[in-house]
Motif scaffolding. Structure first.
Motif, PDB file in Angstrom:
ATOM      1  N   ALA A  49       0.851  -1.186   0.000  1.00 37.68           N
ATOM      2  CA  ALA A  49       0.000   0.000   0.000  1.00 37.68           C
ATOM      3  C   ALA A  49       0.888   1.237   0.000  1.00 37.68           C
ATOM      4  O   ALA A  49       1.819   1.345   0.807  1.00 37.68           O
ATOM      5  N   ALA A  50       0.620   2.164  -0.925  1.00 39.69           N
ATOM      6  CA  ALA A  50       1.332   3.438  -0.976  1.00 39.69           C
ATOM      7  C   ALA A  50       0.454   4.506  -0.337  1.00 39.69           C
ATOM      8  O   ALA A  50      -0.746   4.590  -0.618  1.00 39.69           O
ATOM      9  N   ARG A  51       1.072   5.322   0.531  1.00 41.45           N
ATOM     10  CA  ARG A  51       0.321   6.321   1.301  1.00 41.45           C
ATOM     11  C   ARG A  51       0.883   7.713   1.011  1.00 41.45           C
ATOM     12  O   ARG A  51       2.080   7.960   1.161  1.00 41.45           O
ATOM     13  N   PHE A  52      -0.021   8.618   0.622  1.00 37.74           N
ATOM     14  CA  PHE A  52       0.363   9.967   0.226  1.00 37.74           C
ATOM     15  C   PHE A  52      -0.283  10.981   1.178  1.00 37.74           C
ATOM     16  O   PHE A  52      -1.516  11.093   1.210  1.00 37.74           O
ATOM     17  N   PRO A  53       0.512  11.713   1.978  1.00 41.16           N
ATOM     18  CA  PRO A  53      -0.064  12.689   2.911  1.00 41.16           C
ATOM     19  C   PRO A  53      -0.978  13.679   2.189  1.00 41.16           C
ATOM     20  O   PRO A  53      -0.661  14.171   1.100  1.00 41.16           O
ATOM     21  N   LEU A  54      -2.126  13.956   2.823  1.00 42.00           N
ATOM     22  CA  LEU A  54      -3.139  14.796   2.193  1.00 42.00           C
ATOM     23  C   LEU A  54      -2.910  16.292   2.399  1.00 42.00           C
ATOM     24  O   LEU A  54      -3.408  17.100   1.621  1.00 42.00           O
ATOM     25  N   GLN A  55      -2.211  16.651   3.451  1.00 48.85           N
ATOM     26  CA  GLN A  55      -2.040  18.072   3.738  1.00 48.85           C
ATOM     27  C   GLN A  55      -0.645  18.539   3.335  1.00 48.85           C
ATOM     28  O   GLN A  55       0.342  17.825   3.535  1.00 48.85           O
ATOM     29  N   PRO A  56      -0.554  19.742   2.767  1.00 52.43           N
ATOM     30  CA  PRO A  56       0.738  20.240   2.306  1.00 52.43           C
ATOM     31  C   PRO A  56       1.689  20.496   3.462  1.00 52.43           C
ATOM     32  O   PRO A  56       1.277  20.675   4.603  1.00 52.43           O
ATOM     33  N   GLY A  57       2.969  20.492   3.144  1.00 61.36           N
ATOM     34  CA  GLY A  57       3.977  20.743   4.167  1.00 61.36           C
ATOM     35  C   GLY A  57       5.347  20.866   3.540  1.00 61.36           C
ATOM     36  O   GLY A  57       5.522  20.708   2.323  1.00 61.36           O
ATOM     37  N   ASP A  58       6.317  21.135   4.373  1.00 63.06           N
ATOM     38  CA  ASP A  58       7.697  21.226   3.941  1.00 63.06           C
ATOM     39  C   ASP A  58       8.220  19.823   3.599  1.00 63.06           C
ATOM     40  O   ASP A  58       7.924  18.854   4.306  1.00 63.06           O
ATOM     41  N   VAL A  59       8.990  19.725   2.541  1.00 61.42           N
ATOM     42  CA  VAL A  59       9.464  18.418   2.080  1.00 61.42           C
ATOM     43  C   VAL A  59      10.281  17.707   3.146  1.00 61.42           C
ATOM     44  O   VAL A  59      10.049  16.522   3.453  1.00 61.42           O
ATOM     45  N   GLU A  60      11.249  18.395   3.742  1.00 60.42           N
ATOM     46  CA  GLU A  60      12.115  17.737   4.713  1.00 60.42           C
ATOM     47  C   GLU A  60      11.352  17.389   5.988  1.00 60.42           C
ATOM     48  O   GLU A  60      11.576  16.331   6.584  1.00 60.42           O
ATOM     49  N   THR A  61      10.446  18.258   6.416  1.00 58.95           N
ATOM     50  CA  THR A  61       9.629  17.963   7.598  1.00 58.95           C
ATOM     51  C   THR A  61       8.775  16.730   7.353  1.00 58.95           C
ATOM     52  O   THR A  61       8.644  15.853   8.210  1.00 58.95           O
ATOM     53  N   THR A  62       8.168  16.659   6.175  1.00 58.95           N
ATOM     54  CA  THR A  62       7.349  15.491   5.838  1.00 58.95           C
ATOM     55  C   THR A  62       8.201  14.230   5.786  1.00 58.95           C
ATOM     56  O   THR A  62       7.780  13.169   6.268  1.00 58.95           O
ATOM     57  N   ARG A  63       9.410  14.336   5.234  1.00 63.15           N
ATOM     58  CA  ARG A  63      10.292  13.171   5.163  1.00 63.15           C
ATOM     59  C   ARG A  63      10.641  12.662   6.575  1.00 63.15           C
ATOM     60  O   ARG A  63      10.616  11.451   6.834  1.00 63.15           O
ATOM     61  N   ARG A  64      10.944  13.589   7.493  1.00 66.63           N
ATOM     62  CA  ARG A  64      11.251  13.183   8.872  1.00 66.63           C
ATOM     63  C   ARG A  64      10.046  12.528   9.519  1.00 66.63           C
ATOM     64  O   ARG A  64      10.178  11.532  10.243  1.00 66.63           O
ATOM     65  N   TRP A  65       8.865  13.055   9.261  1.00 62.17           N
ATOM     66  CA  TRP A  65       7.639  12.498   9.821  1.00 62.17           C
ATOM     67  C   TRP A  65       7.410  11.078   9.302  1.00 62.17           C
ATOM     68  O   TRP A  65       7.098  10.160  10.074  1.00 62.17           O
ATOM     69  N   LEU A  66       7.595  10.885   8.004  1.00 55.88           N
ATOM     70  CA  LEU A  66       7.394   9.555   7.430  1.00 55.88           C
ATOM     71  C   LEU A  66       8.435   8.563   7.946  1.00 55.88           C
ATOM     72  O   LEU A  66       8.123   7.391   8.177  1.00 55.88           O
ATOM     73  N   ARG A  67       9.652   9.015   8.133  1.00 53.65           N
ATOM     74  CA  ARG A  67      10.677   8.131   8.694  1.00 53.65           C
ATOM     75  C   ARG A  67      10.333   7.743  10.126  1.00 53.65           C
ATOM     76  O   ARG A  67      10.522   6.589  10.527  1.00 53.65           O
ATOM     77  N   ALA A  68       9.819   8.715  10.894  1.00 55.63           N
ATOM     78  CA  ALA A  68       9.418   8.412  12.270  1.00 55.63           C
ATOM     79  C   ALA A  68       8.267   7.416  12.284  1.00 55.63           C
ATOM     80  O   ALA A  68       8.229   6.495  13.118  1.00 55.63           O
ATOM     81  N   GLU A  69       7.317   7.575  11.365  1.00 56.93           N
ATOM     82  CA  GLU A  69       6.219   6.618  11.265  1.00 56.93           C
ATOM     83  C   GLU A  69       6.729   5.222  10.927  1.00 56.93           C
ATOM     84  O   GLU A  69       6.259   4.230  11.487  1.00 56.93           O
TER      85      GLU A  69
END
Length: 299
Positions: A49-69
């Motif tokens: 399953a591929a998951r694409f965040p729905l709300q906009p954000g900073d690229v690096e912040t989103t990358r850190r969030w996805l890594r934490a997840e």
């Protein structure tokens, strides 16, 4: 569902996946109908399953969030007997989508939104087992941080005032304010933070024949108030199975009431916020508040 929500088309997803992960080019890409509020989800073949965040954000912040997840998901794998998603890969921004995105294993099943387990004692016992096994994971010295659910109830007063103000035409706000005035002052017990799933709502729980069949959206696994996962008692269970869950977990009055408080806080938000955009979440919030009001009336 959100005023600034990103859109991602199946064609864009297909291009991103085939370009960045050519080993998957032979797999079918399909949009998954979901009641979730954080990600657009696409099936990749039968097992991913591929998951694409729905709300906009900073690229690096989103990358850190996805890594934490992904780290949280990996920490939970194999720690309970119930299937949970495993992290597989992180994708990068590309044509048709501006942020990093993630891939995890697909857990098949029917969500509790579509197959209500609320009257099943067997499901309640399974849920108690899952919560117990998650609590047993070592916090490794970590404690709750951030502004979400799981810390100080009173820190949510400003948000709750927003919820009450936006619910005047939807709910009996005067009564609900009185309930929150009591719940917000419940102190923490003597125990420290334990590991919690953090979001045991119907859309994140898979069911089969009245049993728990799997748990989704595990990226929020982390240390928090031990009462936090008790939101499941109010989001998922009717009175009889709810009492079975409490007895199985051995909750004292304070912990039980704090679980009710966290469920109340979550339910107040989803009723007005998703009034038109996500009927399933709206119904969940109304049902949860109804259960809490009924429980308070019978106390």
């Amino acid at each position: 569902m959100h005023a600034d929500q990103l859109t991602v088309s199946p064609d864009a997803v297909r291009g991103l996946i085939y370009d960045q992960f050519p080993e998957w080019r032979g797999l079918t890409i399909r949009s998954i109908v979901s009641h979730g509020t954080v990600n657009a989800v696409f099936g990749v073949g039968e097992h991913l399953a591929a998951r694409f965040p729905l709300q906009p954000g900073d690229v690096e912040t989103t990358r850190r969030w996805l890594r934490a997840e992904a780290e949280a998901a990996a920490e939970l794998v194999g720690r309970t007997r119930f299937p949970t998603p495993e992290p597989v890969a992180l994708g990068e921004p590309g044509p048709g989508y501006p942020l990093p995105w993630s891939v995890q294993t697909w857990i098949p099943g029917v969500v509790a939104t579509d197959d209500d387990p609320g009257e099943s004692p067997a499901f309640a016992y399974d849920l108690a087992e899952f919560i117990t096994e998650v609590r047993a994971i070592d916090t490794r010295g970590r404690s709750f941080h951030g502004g979400g659910r799981g810390g100080d109830l009173r820190s949510h007063d400003v948000w709750m005032e927003t919820c009450f103000s936006n619910s005047e035409q939807l709910l009996d706000v005067a009564r609900l304010r009185r309930i929150w005035a009591v719940l917000r002052d419940l102190p923490r017990g003597g125990t420290g933070d334990v590991m919690t799933h953090g979001d045991l709502v119907p859309g994140n729980v898979l069911v089969s024949d009245g049993h728990l069949a799997g748990v989704l959206d595990v990226g929020g696994l982390g240390p928090a108030d031990p009462a936090l996962d008790l939101v499941a008692a109010w989001h998922l269970l009717e009175a009889g199975p709810r009492q079975a869950l409490r007895e199985e977990l051995g909750c004292d009055d304070l912990e039980w009431q704090r679980g009710k408080a966290w469920a109340f806080e979550q339910a107040m938000g989803v009723v007005w916020y998703y009034r038109d955009s996500n009927p399933a979440m709206n119904r969940m919030g109304r049902r949860t508040l109804g259960r809490i009001v009924a429980d308070n009336s019978s106390a």
